[in-house]
Each structure stands twice: as C-alpha cells, then as structure tokens.
Motif scaffolding. Structure first.
Motif, PDB file in Angstrom:
ATOM      1  N   UNK A 189      29.267  63.378   0.805  1.00  0.00           N
ATOM      2  CA  UNK A 189      27.898  64.404   0.678  1.00  0.00           C
ATOM      3  C   UNK A 189      29.422  64.937   1.559  1.00  0.00           C
ATOM      4  N   UNK A 190      29.441  66.616   1.581  1.00  0.00           N
ATOM      5  CA  UNK A 190      29.847  67.663   3.281  1.00  0.00           C
ATOM      6  C   UNK A 190      28.551  68.386   3.963  1.00  0.00           C
ATOM      7  N   UNK A 191      28.563  67.837   4.905  1.00  0.00           N
ATOM      8  CA  UNK A 191      27.337  68.545   5.688  1.00  0.00           C
ATOM      9  C   UNK A 191      27.753  69.152   6.590  1.00  0.00           C
ATOM     10  N   UNK A 192      26.459  70.240   6.859  1.00  0.00           N
ATOM     11  CA  UNK A 192      27.069  71.258   7.951  1.00  0.00           C
ATOM     12  C   UNK A 192      25.305  71.885   8.513  1.00  0.00           C
ATOM     13  N   UNK A 193      26.135  72.361   9.673  1.00  0.00           N
ATOM     14  CA  UNK A 193      24.893  72.911  10.306  1.00  0.00           C
ATOM     15  C   UNK A 193      24.230  73.954  10.072  1.00  0.00           C
ATOM     16  N   UNK A 194      22.943  75.007   9.843  1.00  0.00           N
ATOM     17  CA  UNK A 194      23.069  75.352   9.083  1.00  0.00           C
ATOM     18  C   UNK A 194      23.668  76.949   9.498  1.00  0.00           C
ATOM     19  N   UNK A 195      23.708  76.654  11.345  1.00  0.00           N
ATOM     20  CA  UNK A 195      23.994  78.094  12.123  1.00  0.00           C
ATOM     21  C   UNK A 195      25.685  78.345  11.639  1.00  0.00           C
ATOM     22  N   UNK A 196      26.130  77.584  10.917  1.00  0.00           N
ATOM     23  CA  UNK A 196      27.250  77.432   9.975  1.00  0.00           C
ATOM     24  C   UNK A 196      27.410  77.960   8.862  1.00  0.00           C
ATOM     25  N   UNK A 246      27.579  60.094   3.766  1.00  0.00           N
ATOM     26  CA  UNK A 246      26.464  60.177   3.094  1.00  0.00           C
ATOM     27  C   UNK A 246      25.436  60.467   4.245  1.00  0.00           C
ATOM     28  N   UNK A 247      24.341  61.031   3.502  1.00  0.00           N
ATOM     29  CA  UNK A 247      23.315  61.692   4.591  1.00  0.00           C
ATOM     30  C   UNK A 247      22.296  60.768   4.722  1.00  0.00           C
ATOM     31  N   UNK A 248      22.231  60.657   5.909  1.00  0.00           N
ATOM     32  CA  UNK A 248      21.181  60.089   6.937  1.00  0.00           C
ATOM     33  C   UNK A 248      19.744  60.499   6.681  1.00  0.00           C
ATOM     34  N   UNK A 249      18.672  59.990   6.759  1.00  0.00           N
ATOM     35  CA  UNK A 249      17.484  60.469   7.041  1.00  0.00           C
ATOM     36  C   UNK A 249      17.235  62.110   8.467  1.00  0.00           C
ATOM     37  N   UNK A 250      17.898  60.786   9.520  1.00  0.00           N
ATOM     38  CA  UNK A 250      18.279  62.009  11.427  1.00  0.00           C
ATOM     39  C   UNK A 250      19.240  63.110  10.964  1.00  0.00           C
ATOM     40  N   UNK A 251      19.893  63.116   9.493  1.00  0.00           N
ATOM     41  CA  UNK A 251      20.295  64.617   9.436  1.00  0.00           C
ATOM     42  C   UNK A 251      19.871  65.856   7.928  1.00  0.00           C
ATOM     43  N   UNK A 252      18.036  65.100   8.722  1.00  0.00           N
ATOM     44  CA  UNK A 252      17.248  66.648   8.505  1.00  0.00           C
ATOM     45  C   UNK A 252      17.466  67.855   7.734  1.00  0.00           C
ATOM     46  N   UNK A 253      18.043  68.484   8.834  1.00  0.00           N
ATOM     47  CA  UNK A 253      17.945  69.744   9.348  1.00  0.00           C
ATOM     48  C   UNK A 253      19.614  70.144   8.813  1.00  0.00           C
ATOM     49  N   UNK A 254      19.880  69.547   8.674  1.00  0.00           N
ATOM     50  CA  UNK A 254      21.782  69.454   7.858  1.00  0.00           C
ATOM     51  C   UNK A 254      21.505  70.335   6.918  1.00  0.00           C
TER      52      UNK A 254
END
Length: 153
Positions: free
Chosen positions: A124-131, A4-12
């Motif tokens: 959700x699937x969440x990943x870092x922008x660099x990926x 689940x997306x969390x506020x601290x995952x904002x950059x993902x």
C-alpha cells in the motif's frame, strides 16, 4: 509511507499499489539441494523472518501453517528487507517474502513456491489526511501509482 497497513496506521489514507505472491528463498548451494521444497523440509528448516515492526517471530507463513496444524522454527528476525538476501547468502536459513522483492536477488538465491498456500500480499501507499489535497503530494502519489501500474501490471 509504502508498506503494509498496520492497526496503528488507523488514521492514514491508503491505496493498494500492487498485489504479489510469496516466494521462498535459500542460498545457492544450500545443503537441502535445489529441488522444490516439501512441507516437511520447510517445517524442519531454520527460517529468517522480516518483521518491520521489530522483534516479531510470527507472520503470514506461520498463520498459514497454523491452519495445517504445523509450525516452523524462526531463529532469526530482522527489521529490514535489505538484510534478508545478505543473511540468506551466508546461512542455511530459508526466507519467505514477496516474489517481486526476492527476484532481484536470483544471482544470490534459489527461489521456490512455498509448500503451502500463504496467500498474497498487498503493498500500500499510505498518507496522512492533511496531505490529501496538497498538489505536490498528490503529484507524487500519482507518480507512485503510475510506476506500480507500469512495472507490476
């Protein structure tokens, strides 16, 4: 990350894998019986909550109960979904979680529609922008989405 997306995952970057409904579970042979659960029974029962962030004693069920002017007693909070069926199997707690997860344990628990509208949950699937453009990561993400589509419609 799948969750689940969390506020601290904002950059993902994130994308929905699937949407699911909440289901309430109790152990086979629970003292309240196996009839559909009423709101009064639900509020009077002891509840187990899974809080992946740790230590939380409130979740979507509590927010839905707030809207009705009601509350429940969450007496146990754990961080791992995997612990929920084990605890339920040996206690009189109720637990409300996504149905796709709980249906795997129908040999251990009875499942009921919650006696209130909790809404749905999106995984959700969440990943870092660099990926974003990494070929192996893109392949794996596409595989996740294909599996979610095939197994969850």
């Amino acid at each position: 990350v799948v969750g689940l997306p969390r506020p601290e995952d904002g950059g993902l970057i994130g994308r929905t894998l699937f949407t699911d409904e909440f289901v309430t579970a109790q152990r086979h042979g629970h003292p309240r019986g196996n009839h559909p659960i009423t709101l009064d029974e639900f509020c009077a029962a002891e509840h187990l909550l899974v809080s992946t962030s740790g230590g939380g004693y409130r979740g979507p069920v509590d927010r839905a109960l707030d809207k009705l002017g009601r509350s429940r007693h969450v007496s146990l909070s754990v961080q791992s979904y995997a612990l929920a069926p084990i605890i339920l199997g040996s206690s009189d707690h109720l637990c409300t979680l996504p149905g796709r997860f709980l249906r795997r344990f129908e040999a251990m628990v009875d499942l009921f529609a919650p006696p209130l509208d909790v809404g749905n949950v999106e995984l959700y699937a969440l990943w870092h922008p660099r990926m974003r453009d990494d070929p192996a990561h893109r392949w794996f993400r596409n595989l996740e989405f294909e599996v979610a589509r095939v197994t969850h419609g």
